[in-house]
Structure formats: structure tokens, C-alpha cells
Design a protein around this motif. Structure first.
Motif, PDB file in Angstrom:
ATOM      1  N   VAL A  68      -5.660 -66.094  14.908  1.00 53.40           N
ATOM      2  CA  VAL A  68      -5.587 -67.298  15.731  1.00 53.40           C
ATOM      3  C   VAL A  68      -4.974 -68.428  14.904  1.00 53.40           C
ATOM      4  N   LYS A  69      -3.847 -68.931  15.375  1.00 56.16           N
ATOM      5  CA  LYS A  69      -3.155 -70.027  14.695  1.00 56.16           C
ATOM      6  C   LYS A  69      -3.430 -71.342  15.408  1.00 56.16           C
ATOM      7  N   PRO A 112      -3.386 -67.073  25.497  1.00 53.19           N
ATOM      8  CA  PRO A 112      -3.285 -68.433  26.041  1.00 53.19           C
ATOM      9  C   PRO A 112      -4.217 -69.409  25.310  1.00 53.19           C
ATOM     10  N   PHE A 113      -3.798 -70.659  25.289  1.00 57.36           N
ATOM     11  CA  PHE A 113      -4.603 -71.739  24.720  1.00 57.36           C
ATOM     12  C   PHE A 113      -5.039 -72.646  25.866  1.00 57.36           C
ATOM     13  N   LYS A 114      -6.329 -72.593  26.174  1.00 59.97           N
ATOM     14  CA  LYS A 114      -6.891 -73.429  27.229  1.00 59.97           C
ATOM     15  C   LYS A 114      -7.485 -74.683  26.593  1.00 59.97           C
ATOM     16  N   PHE A 115      -7.051 -75.838  27.067  1.00 61.60           N
ATOM     17  CA  PHE A 115      -7.525 -77.084  26.475  1.00 61.60           C
ATOM     18  C   PHE A 115      -8.099 -78.000  27.540  1.00 61.60           C
ATOM     19  N   SER A 116      -8.996 -78.843  27.096  1.00 60.77           N
ATOM     20  CA  SER A 116      -9.632 -79.815  27.988  1.00 60.77           C
ATOM     21  C   SER A 116      -8.761 -81.070  28.066  1.00 60.77           C
ATOM     22  N   LYS A 117      -9.322 -82.160  28.504  1.00 63.37           N
ATOM     23  CA  LYS A 117      -8.558 -83.396  28.669  1.00 63.37           C
ATOM     24  C   LYS A 117      -7.983 -83.870  27.333  1.00 63.37           C
ATOM     25  N   THR A 179      -3.590 -88.902  19.246  1.00 62.76           N
ATOM     26  CA  THR A 179      -3.707 -87.934  20.331  1.00 62.76           C
ATOM     27  C   THR A 179      -4.606 -86.799  19.878  1.00 62.76           C
ATOM     28  N   GLY A 180      -5.639 -86.529  20.633  1.00 60.79           N
ATOM     29  CA  GLY A 180      -6.573 -85.450  20.307  1.00 60.79           C
ATOM     30  C   GLY A 180      -6.683 -84.465  21.443  1.00 60.79           C
ATOM     31  N   ILE A 181      -6.680 -83.180  21.098  1.00 62.49           N
ATOM     32  CA  ILE A 181      -6.776 -82.125  22.099  1.00 62.49           C
ATOM     33  C   ILE A 181      -7.759 -81.076  21.606  1.00 62.49           C
ATOM     34  N   ARG A 182      -8.657 -80.679  22.494  1.00 59.12           N
ATOM     35  CA  ARG A 182      -9.681 -79.690  22.165  1.00 59.12           C
ATOM     36  C   ARG A 182      -9.555 -78.508  23.115  1.00 59.12           C
ATOM     37  N   GLY A 183      -9.561 -77.294  22.552  1.00 53.02           N
ATOM     38  CA  GLY A 183      -9.415 -76.117  23.395  1.00 53.02           C
ATOM     39  C   GLY A 183      -9.884 -74.860  22.699  1.00 53.02           C
ATOM     40  N   LYS A 184      -9.534 -73.717  23.299  1.00 53.43           N
ATOM     41  CA  LYS A 184      -9.988 -72.426  22.778  1.00 53.43           C
ATOM     42  C   LYS A 184      -8.895 -71.375  22.975  1.00 53.43           C
ATOM     43  N   LYS A 192     -11.804 -64.889  18.879  1.00 58.45           N
ATOM     44  CA  LYS A 192     -11.667 -66.123  19.635  1.00 58.45           C
ATOM     45  C   LYS A 192     -12.030 -67.295  18.725  1.00 58.45           C
ATOM     46  N   LYS A 193     -11.473 -68.451  19.072  1.00 55.75           N
ATOM     47  CA  LYS A 193     -11.651 -69.595  18.186  1.00 55.75           C
ATOM     48  C   LYS A 193     -11.534 -70.888  18.964  1.00 55.75           C
ATOM     49  N   SER A 194     -12.460 -71.802  18.708  1.00 56.33           N
ATOM     50  CA  SER A 194     -12.394 -73.147  19.273  1.00 56.33           C
ATOM     51  C   SER A 194     -11.632 -74.044  18.303  1.00 56.33           C
ATOM     52  N   ILE A 195     -10.720 -74.847  18.837  1.00 52.64           N
ATOM     53  CA  ILE A 195      -9.807 -75.628  18.005  1.00 52.64           C
ATOM     54  C   ILE A 195      -9.770 -77.063  18.496  1.00 52.64           C
TER      55      ILE A 195
END
Length: 224
Positions: A68-69, A112-117, A179-184, A192-195
Motif C-alpha cells: 500500500v503506497k 481503489p482509494f476511498k476518502f472522506s471529505k 489540504t488534508g484528506i483521510r481515506g483507506k 489494508k491501510k488507513s491513510i
């Protein structure tokens, strides 16, 4: 008596006479015992080779597909509309000053990289003068997704910054964006990894040319 003498005249077998023992006691065959042993060695060798190949395959997958990169944030472009208003000595809250930015989210993973707001804020000195929250999204495997950001600058907060009058005299406002982005990223249930990735940009707003100068952005991952 004559018959007895004839039997006595028959010569006895000597030690040099060959004796044929093949019929009564055949020699021991080495092929019959060595074949099962060689079959066992070949079978064990094949199993070891298969296990070695599988181990190498898993190792290659761990460093390629399953690795996971970190996603990459990039500021493609930025515009400031109404920048000439900051040259006015009397700033009013109803003045329309906006920042339009094109933010790119690049996903280098095979999943896929799923990210929140996505939160983007503009800072002048230590004050937050504008903020915008983009909706959640999804960047497909090894693809990028663009997010358009429109930030309304709170002009009254700009005038409250202690250094504003001095920067206004020089015609340069040093500002920064965050700018901050949080996803998995989920490759499998195991891999799997939370980023959380953030991008910090520094720049100068030139009040004379109404241009953005010396923009420098850096994207980093935050441990949490």
C-alpha cells in the motif's frame, strides 16, 4: 564288486571347478531397492521447488500488488478573484474575495482509494481566513481524481491580522494553504491501510500584479 570299483574311480570335484549357484540362490538386485528411494527424493525435490516458487511469488506480490503506497496530493492550479480589493484601505466584510483551486488526488495503488471529505483552508500568518470542505470521493486503482475547491476569504479577518498594514505597504501578502484528506486502501481483508495525507503550500499574493508568486507545495503522510 566291479560296480563298486567303477564308482571309486570317478574323480571328485576340485576347488577350481565352477559352481553354478544362480538357480538355487540368485544375486541381490540393487535396482529394486534404489527405485523407491529415488522416487522419494524426486518427489521431495519437486515439493520443495513448488514451495520456493510460491514463497517467491508471495514475496513479489507483497512488494508490488499488496504493498500500500501513499496517495499523492497535487495543486494543479490556483486563482484569486478580487485580489485588488485588498489594496483598499477600508476592507468591508461584504467584499467578494475567493480562491479557486484545482486539487489532484493521485492513487498509485492496485486497489481503489476511498476518502472522506477533503478540507482545504487558507492561512494568513497564524489566522485562518478561509476554509472549504469537498465531498467524499473515490480514486480508482492507479488513477487520479480532480477536486475543484472554491474558498471564500473572510476579508474582515484579513484586516485583523497585525502584520496586514505592513504587508499592504509592501504590496505582498505571504499566505499558505492546507489540504488534508483521510481515506483507506483495501487490497484484501489482510492487506489494508488507513491513510491521512496532507498538502501544505506557501505563496505570495502580489497586490500590484494581482498574481500568485513563489508557490511551493509539499505532500506528506501523517501517522495516526
Amino acid at each position: 564288486m566291479a560296480e563298486y570299483m567303477k564308482e571309486q574311480e570317478k574323480p571328485l570335484a576340485t576347488e577350481t571347478d565352477p559352481i553354478d549357484v544362480e538357480e538355487s540362490n540368485p544375486p541381490f538386485s540393487a535396482d529394486r531397492t534404489s527405485r523407491p528411494r529415488w522416487r522419494c527424493i524426486i518427489c521431495c525435490g519437486c515439493c520443495a521447488a513448488i514451495l520456493l516458487i510460491l514463497a517467491m511469488l508471495v514475496l513479489i506480490l507483497m512488494f508490488t500488488v499488496f504493498r500500500v503506497k501513499d496517495p499523492i496530493l497535487r495543486m494543479n492550479s490556483m486563482k484569486v478573484r478580487g485580489l485588488n480589493l485588498l489594496g483598499n484601505a477600508s476592507l468591508r466584510p461584504d467584499m467578494n474575495l475567493t480562491v479557486e483551486a484545482d486539487v489532484l488526488v493521485k492513487n498509485p495503488n492496485y486497489a481503489p482509494f476511498k476518502f472522506s471529505k477533503v478540507t482545504t483552508s487558507v492561512h494568513y500568518d497564524t489566522f485562518v481566513i478561509g476554509e472549504f470542505v469537498s465531498p467524499a470521493g473515490r480514486a480508482e486503482a492507479r488513477k487520479s481524481v480532480r477536486t475543484n475547491v472554491t474558498i471564500i476569504i473572510m476579508v474582515d479577518k484579513v484586516s485583523q491580522v497585525p502584520r496586514f498594514r505592513g504587508d499592504l505597504g509592501e504590496g505582498i501578502l505571504p499566505v499558505s494553504t492546507f489540504t488534508g484528506i483521510r481515506g483507506k486502501v483495501k487490497v484484501t481483508d489482510v492487506f489494508k491501510k488507513s491513510i491521512f495525507v496532507q498538502m501544505n503550500c506557501t505563496m505570495n499574493w502580489n497586490l500590484s500584479s494581482l498574481a500568485i508568486q513563489n508557490r511551493n507545495c509539499k505532500s506528506t503522510r501523517v501517522e495516526f
